[in-house]
Design a protein around this motif. Structure first.
Motif, PDB file in Angstrom:
ATOM      1  N   GLY A   1       0.801  -1.222   0.000  1.00 36.18           N
ATOM      2  CA  GLY A   1       0.000   0.000   0.000  1.00 36.18           C
ATOM      3  C   GLY A   1       0.828   1.263   0.000  1.00 36.18           C
ATOM      4  N   ASP A   2       0.305   2.295   0.695  1.00 35.70           N
ATOM      5  CA  ASP A   2       0.960   3.596   0.760  1.00 35.70           C
ATOM      6  C   ASP A   2       2.022   3.597   1.855  1.00 35.70           C
ATOM      7  OD1 ASP A   2      -0.534   4.817  -1.283  1.00 35.70           O
ATOM      8  OD2 ASP A   2      -2.222   5.099   0.081  1.00 35.70           O
ATOM      9  N   VAL A   3       3.220   4.009   1.483  1.00 38.71           N
ATOM     10  CA  VAL A   3       4.355   4.021   2.404  1.00 38.71           C
ATOM     11  C   VAL A   3       5.036   5.382   2.321  1.00 38.71           C
ATOM     12  CG1 VAL A   3       6.622   3.020   2.906  1.00 38.71           C
ATOM     13  CG2 VAL A   3       4.730   1.533   2.246  1.00 38.71           C
ATOM     14  N   THR A   4       5.401   5.921   3.496  1.00 39.59           N
ATOM     15  CA  THR A   4       6.117   7.193   3.560  1.00 39.59           C
ATOM     16  C   THR A   4       7.553   6.936   3.998  1.00 39.59           C
ATOM     17  OG1 THR A   4       4.115   8.441   4.090  1.00 39.59           O
ATOM     18  CG2 THR A   4       6.208   9.482   4.610  1.00 39.59           C
ATOM     19  N   LEU A   5       8.475   7.514   3.285  1.00 39.65           N
ATOM     20  CA  LEU A   5       9.893   7.408   3.615  1.00 39.65           C
ATOM     21  C   LEU A   5      10.330   8.719   4.258  1.00 39.65           C
ATOM     22  CD1 LEU A   5      12.600   5.786   3.324  1.00 39.65           C
ATOM     23  CD2 LEU A   5      12.952   7.057   1.207  1.00 39.65           C
ATOM     24  N   HIS A   6      10.686   8.661   5.543  1.00 35.69           N
ATOM     25  CA  HIS A   6      11.142   9.831   6.270  1.00 35.69           C
ATOM     26  C   HIS A   6      12.672   9.886   6.227  1.00 35.69           C
ATOM     27  CE1 HIS A   6       7.147  10.617   8.057  1.00 35.69           C
ATOM     28  NE2 HIS A   6       7.045   9.286   8.104  1.00 35.69           N
ATOM     29  N   VAL A   7      13.211  11.030   5.853  1.00 35.80           N
ATOM     30  CA  VAL A   7      14.660  11.193   5.719  1.00 35.80           C
ATOM     31  C   VAL A   7      15.140  12.175   6.781  1.00 35.80           C
ATOM     32  CG1 VAL A   7      16.545  11.862   4.192  1.00 35.80           C
ATOM     33  CG2 VAL A   7      14.502  10.771   3.244  1.00 35.80           C
ATOM     34  N   ALA A   8      16.099  11.733   7.598  1.00 39.36           N
ATOM     35  CA  ALA A   8      16.751  12.603   8.584  1.00 39.36           C
ATOM     36  C   ALA A   8      18.151  12.912   8.059  1.00 39.36           C
ATOM     37  CB  ALA A   8      16.820  11.918   9.945  1.00 39.36           C
ATOM     38  N   PRO A   9      18.372  14.130   7.549  1.00 41.92           N
ATOM     39  CA  PRO A   9      19.651  14.435   6.895  1.00 41.92           C
ATOM     40  C   PRO A   9      20.832  14.355   7.856  1.00 41.92           C
ATOM     41  CG  PRO A   9      17.987  16.079   6.346  1.00 41.92           C
ATOM     42  CD  PRO A   9      17.446  15.266   7.474  1.00 41.92           C
ATOM     43  N   GLY A  10      21.931  13.843   7.366  1.00 47.18           N
ATOM     44  CA  GLY A  10      23.179  13.858   8.106  1.00 47.18           C
ATOM     45  C   GLY A  10      23.983  15.100   7.746  1.00 47.18           C
ATOM     46  N   SER A  11      25.258  15.091   8.118  1.00 50.57           N
ATOM     47  CA  SER A  11      26.100  16.272   7.904  1.00 50.57           C
ATOM     48  C   SER A  11      27.490  15.842   7.468  1.00 50.57           C
ATOM     49  CB  SER A  11      26.178  17.106   9.184  1.00 50.57           C
ATOM     50  OG  SER A  11      27.149  18.123   9.060  1.00 50.57           O
ATOM     51  N   TYR A  12      27.920  16.354   6.318  1.00 50.72           N
ATOM     52  CA  TYR A  12      29.282  16.101   5.870  1.00 50.72           C
ATOM     53  C   TYR A  12      30.284  16.775   6.805  1.00 50.72           C
ATOM     54  CZ  TYR A  12      28.182  13.875   1.404  1.00 50.72           C
ATOM     55  OH  TYR A  12      27.776  12.995   0.440  1.00 50.72           O
TER      56      TYR A  12
END
Length: 291
Positions: free
Chosen positions: A178-189
């Motif tokens: 079904g419907d899926v949400t991908l949550h992205v927590a940005p990292g840091s270079y």
């Protein structure tokens, strides 16, 4: 009456001159072949003549009927490849994935920075010159916010190609529907770079501090009394070595913490009221050169 009929028929065809008899001597006779009996003779009415000429088969090299017959005009075919031939069969498009099947999801990407979803299409493994190699083929799927149906039912891996942040580990959706949400927590270079150098400096300082303490413990030190006599000092500890060791350890721990918290992380949420769950991270396949 039959002989007359044949003669008239032969005369009617004599002017056609569509056939040719090639002689073994190299000459040719053009006319109308009345009959050809291999091993016996060839009967021909030469062009411009009305009498039948009989040529013994021993003198004949070849008989070509209709060599000089008028050619019919070629009619053009219909437009298209092959002038009217059936067009080559076209491959059927792959069926679209059906939403609701296990591993087939409509993916929505929530990220504070633009990201692209990349599909690991195939992996080719081989060997050359005694060395193994693996060639991966990747295919872009969509860009955030995506909202596109993707097929991960076969366990294929997906990854992100983010801007200005470290890429996260690959993930799979084979257990979701079904419907899926991908949550992205940005990292840091920047955090990653600082953690790398702090780890290097901390490790170096800790090794130097430990070396100083080891040397100090194996080299006896002396003190002098009022009379100038040497008194062994067994209870002293090298202050520079101890400070360097402690400082290096603190720096090393700080670098490790920065490295551990600098990466980009992703979570997949099944949009049916359940709380977000950590994605099924795929461990690197070291034998394929993945790290």
């Amino acid at each position: 009456m039959t002989v007359v009929s044949l003669s008239l028929g032969a005369s009617a065809r004599a002017d056609d001159g569509q056939d040719e008899v090639t002689l073994k001597s190299g000459g040719t006779i053009r006319g109308t072949v009345v009959s050809s009996e291999p091993g016996t003779s060839v009967k021909i009415i030469e062009l411009g003549d009305k009498e039948v000429r009989v040529i013994p088969w021993a003198q004949v090299s070849d008989v070509e009927r209709g060599k000089f017959a008028p050619k019919s005009a070629t009619q053009p075919g219909s437009a298209g490849p092959g002038y009217g031939a059936a067009p080559p069969p076209q491959p059927l498009p792959a069926p679209a994935p059906t939403l609701g099947a296990p591993g087939v999801v409509r993916l929505h990407v929530e990220s504070p920075k633009p990201v692209r979803v990349i599909e690991e299409h195939s992996t080719t493994v081989g060997a050359y010159g005694g060395y193994g190699f693996a060639v991966k083929q990747f295919r872009p799927v969509c860009a955030s916010p995506c909202d596109k149906v993707i097929d991960g039912s076969d366990g294929r891996r997906f990854s992100l190609s983010p801007e200005d942040m470290p890429p996260p580990d690959p993930f799979t959706v084979s257990q979701m529907t079904g419907d899926v949400t991908l949550h992205v927590a940005p990292g840091s270079y920047g955090r990653h770079t600082a953690g790398f150098w702090l780890t290097i400096l901390g490790t170096t300082a800790a090794v130097l501090g430990g070396t100083f303490l080891l040397l100090d413990s194996t080299s006896p030190s002396y003190e002098y009394d009022d009379a100038g006599n040497e008194i062994p000092d067994d209870g002293g500890v090298s202050t520079p070595g101890l400070v360097t060791l402690i400082g290096g350890g603190v720096t090393l721990v700080g670098g490790i913490v920065l490295l551990a918290t600098s990466g980009t992380s992703v979570t997949l949420e099944q949009r049916d009221g359940k709380p977000p769950a950590k994605t099924a991270q795929v461990k690197p396949r070291y034998w394929l050169g993945e790290f």
